[in-house]
Design an enzyme around this catalytic site. Structure first.
Site, PDB file in Angstrom:
ATOM      1  N   ASN A   1     -11.009  -2.421  -5.136  1.00  0.00           N
ATOM      2  CA  ASN A   1     -10.189  -1.446  -6.173  1.00  0.00           C
ATOM      3  C   ASN A   1     -10.955  -1.170  -7.411  1.00  0.00           C
ATOM      4  OD1 ASN A   1      -6.992  -2.595  -4.662  1.00  0.00           O
ATOM      5  ND2 ASN A   1      -7.931  -0.733  -4.325  1.00  0.00           N
TER       6      ASN A   1
ATOM      7  N   ASP B   1       0.730  -1.468  -0.121  1.00  0.00           N
ATOM      8  CA  ASP B   1       0.133  -0.121   0.043  1.00  0.00           C
ATOM      9  C   ASP B   1       1.021   1.497  -0.042  1.00  0.00           C
ATOM     10  OD1 ASP B   1      -2.419   1.291  -0.064  1.00  0.00           O
ATOM     11  OD2 ASP B   1      -2.770   1.173   2.252  1.00  0.00           O
TER      12      ASP B   1
HETATM   13  C1  IPE Z   1      -5.509  -2.669  -0.327  1.00  0.00           C
HETATM   14  O1  IPE Z   1      -5.054  -1.547  -0.307  1.00  0.00           O
HETATM   15  C2  IPE Z   1      -5.551  -3.523  -1.399  1.00  0.00           C
HETATM   16  C3  IPE Z   1      -4.222  -3.643  -2.052  1.00  0.00           C
HETATM   17  C4  IPE Z   1      -3.106  -3.210  -1.625  1.00  0.00           C
HETATM   18  C5  IPE Z   1      -4.347  -4.317  -3.315  1.00  0.00           C
HETATM   19  P1  IPE Z   1      -6.054  -0.132  -0.657  1.00  0.00           P
HETATM   20  O2  IPE Z   1      -5.405   1.016  -0.666  1.00  0.00           O
HETATM   21  O3  IPE Z   1      -7.215  -0.511  -1.517  1.00  0.00           O
HETATM   22  O4  IPE Z   1      -6.772  -0.386   0.861  1.00  0.00           O
HETATM   23  P2  IPE Z   1      -8.084   0.494   1.700  1.00  0.00           P
HETATM   24  O5  IPE Z   1      -9.446   0.783   0.888  1.00  0.00           O
HETATM   25  O6  IPE Z   1      -7.267   2.035   2.064  1.00  0.00           O
HETATM   26  O7  IPE Z   1      -8.209   0.035   2.819  1.00  0.00           O
HETATM   27  C1  IPE Z   2      -1.446   0.255  -3.443  1.00  0.00           C
HETATM   28  O1  IPE Z   2      -1.409   1.724  -3.345  1.00  0.00           O
HETATM   29  C2  IPE Z   2      -1.617  -0.121  -4.612  1.00  0.00           C
HETATM   30  C3  IPE Z   2      -3.211  -0.548  -5.201  1.00  0.00           C
HETATM   31  C4  IPE Z   2      -4.040  -0.755  -4.079  1.00  0.00           C
HETATM   32  C5  IPE Z   2      -3.706  -1.114  -6.268  1.00  0.00           C
HETATM   33  P1  IPE Z   2      -2.400   2.496  -3.476  1.00  0.00           P
HETATM   34  O2  IPE Z   2      -2.843   2.973  -4.727  1.00  0.00           O
HETATM   35  O3  IPE Z   2      -3.712   2.153  -2.404  1.00  0.00           O
HETATM   36  O4  IPE Z   2      -1.956   3.918  -2.544  1.00  0.00           O
HETATM   37  P2  IPE Z   2      -2.450   4.928  -1.709  1.00  0.00           P
HETATM   38  O5  IPE Z   2      -3.063   4.095  -0.378  1.00  0.00           O
HETATM   39  O6  IPE Z   2      -3.447   5.711  -2.193  1.00  0.00           O
HETATM   40  O7  IPE Z   2      -1.155   5.898  -1.202  1.00  0.00           O
HETATM   41 MG    MG Z   3      -4.035   2.424  -0.474  1.00  0.00          MG
END
Ligand code: IPE
Ligand code: IPE
Ligand code: MG
Length: 250
Positions: free
Chosen positions: A69, A21
């Protein structure tokens, strides 16, 4: 002593799972768009896969894209899918060279034909490898997985192939996408968020949790080593007392 040398290779977790993340925030901090962060995230993925395999970790699960997502802006979903296709196409040879088997868990029916084709190619090419198993959670969520398991078990009951009275942990696990994969001993989440976000809820019942503020694109080998060292300091009691755990060791 380097961080790597501080790791006891005899007490490595067999299975490490990672919620990768923070790509978006990493990019925003640099005045770039979120997709730039995802691209950088791929470099971290490459590095961590190689280092985990090199250490001798048997299973590495990476949460790449959750069911939730799909609700992101369409351009971001598309960019992530394109990145997935490119990464698979570019990295397949390296996976094979490193003897890594790819597995995918998740609702792949929701993926486009293009993504599925690339996946099928890499799955097939790596299927004869015998080293580390890399499990990519794609279009995955734990609730999706568990509801699917209940549905599949129900069909078997209807067909008379399962007696409801016999359902236990083992039978239930056989209907999860992680069948034949041991539960992760260690779950890592980057970016400082203290939540599980619908990931492996059943499988992490007794996992050690490790949270770091580091954003995913900055998560390099030293970060992995730190997590492993921290894991090795934990006492895993599984409901028993500390004394019982020590008795067993002696
Ligand atoms: C969790 O990350 C899913 C992945 C790392 C693929 P998100 O960024 O989607 O999680 P939330 O929604 O902030 O909990
Ligand atoms: C994790 O990074 C990747 C996916 C969930 C696909 P994020 O895209 O969630 O990054 P933040 O949490 O918005 O910084
Ligand atoms: Mg995230």
């Amino acid at each position: 002593m380097s961080l790597k040398e501080s790791i006891n290779l005899k007490r490595l977790p067999k299975h490490v799972a990672i919620i990768m993340d923070g790509n978006g925030r990493w990019a925003m901090q640099r005045g770039k768009d979120r997709n730039y962060g995802h691209k950088k995230g791929v470099d971290a993925v490459r590095e961590i896969i190689e280092r985990a395999a090199e250490l001798g970790i048997r299973y590495l699960t990476l949460y790449a894209f959750s069911t939730e997502n799909w609700n992101r802006p369409w351009e971001e979903v598309e960019a992530l899918m394109e990145l997935m296709v490119n990464s698979l196409n570019n990295e397949t040879k390296k996976l094979v060279d490193n003897n890594i088997i790819l597995k995918v868990i998740g609702d792949i029916d929701r993926l486009s034909a293009e993504v599925r084709e690339s996946l099928d190619y890499t799955l097939e090419r790596t299927s004869k490898c015998s080293g580390m198993t890399l499990i990519v959670a794609l279009s995955y969520s734990s609730r999706w997985e568990m509801v699917k398991a209940v549905r599949d078990i129900s069909y078997k009951i209807k067909e008379g192939k399962i007696d409801p009275g016999n359902i236990d942990d083992k039978i239930f696990e056989n209907y999860l996408t992680t069948r034949d994969i041991p539960d992760p001993e260690l779950l890592i989440r980057t970016s400082g968020e203290l939540r599980i976000s619908n990931f492996l809820l059943w499988q992490i019942a007794y996992s050690e949790l490790y949270f770091t503020e580091t954003l995913w694109p900055d998560f390099g080998k030293e970060e992995l080593y730190k997590a492993l060292i921290e894991y090795q300091k934990r006492e895993r009691r599984f409901g028993k007392t500390s004394e019982q755990v020590h008795e067993k060791e002696n």
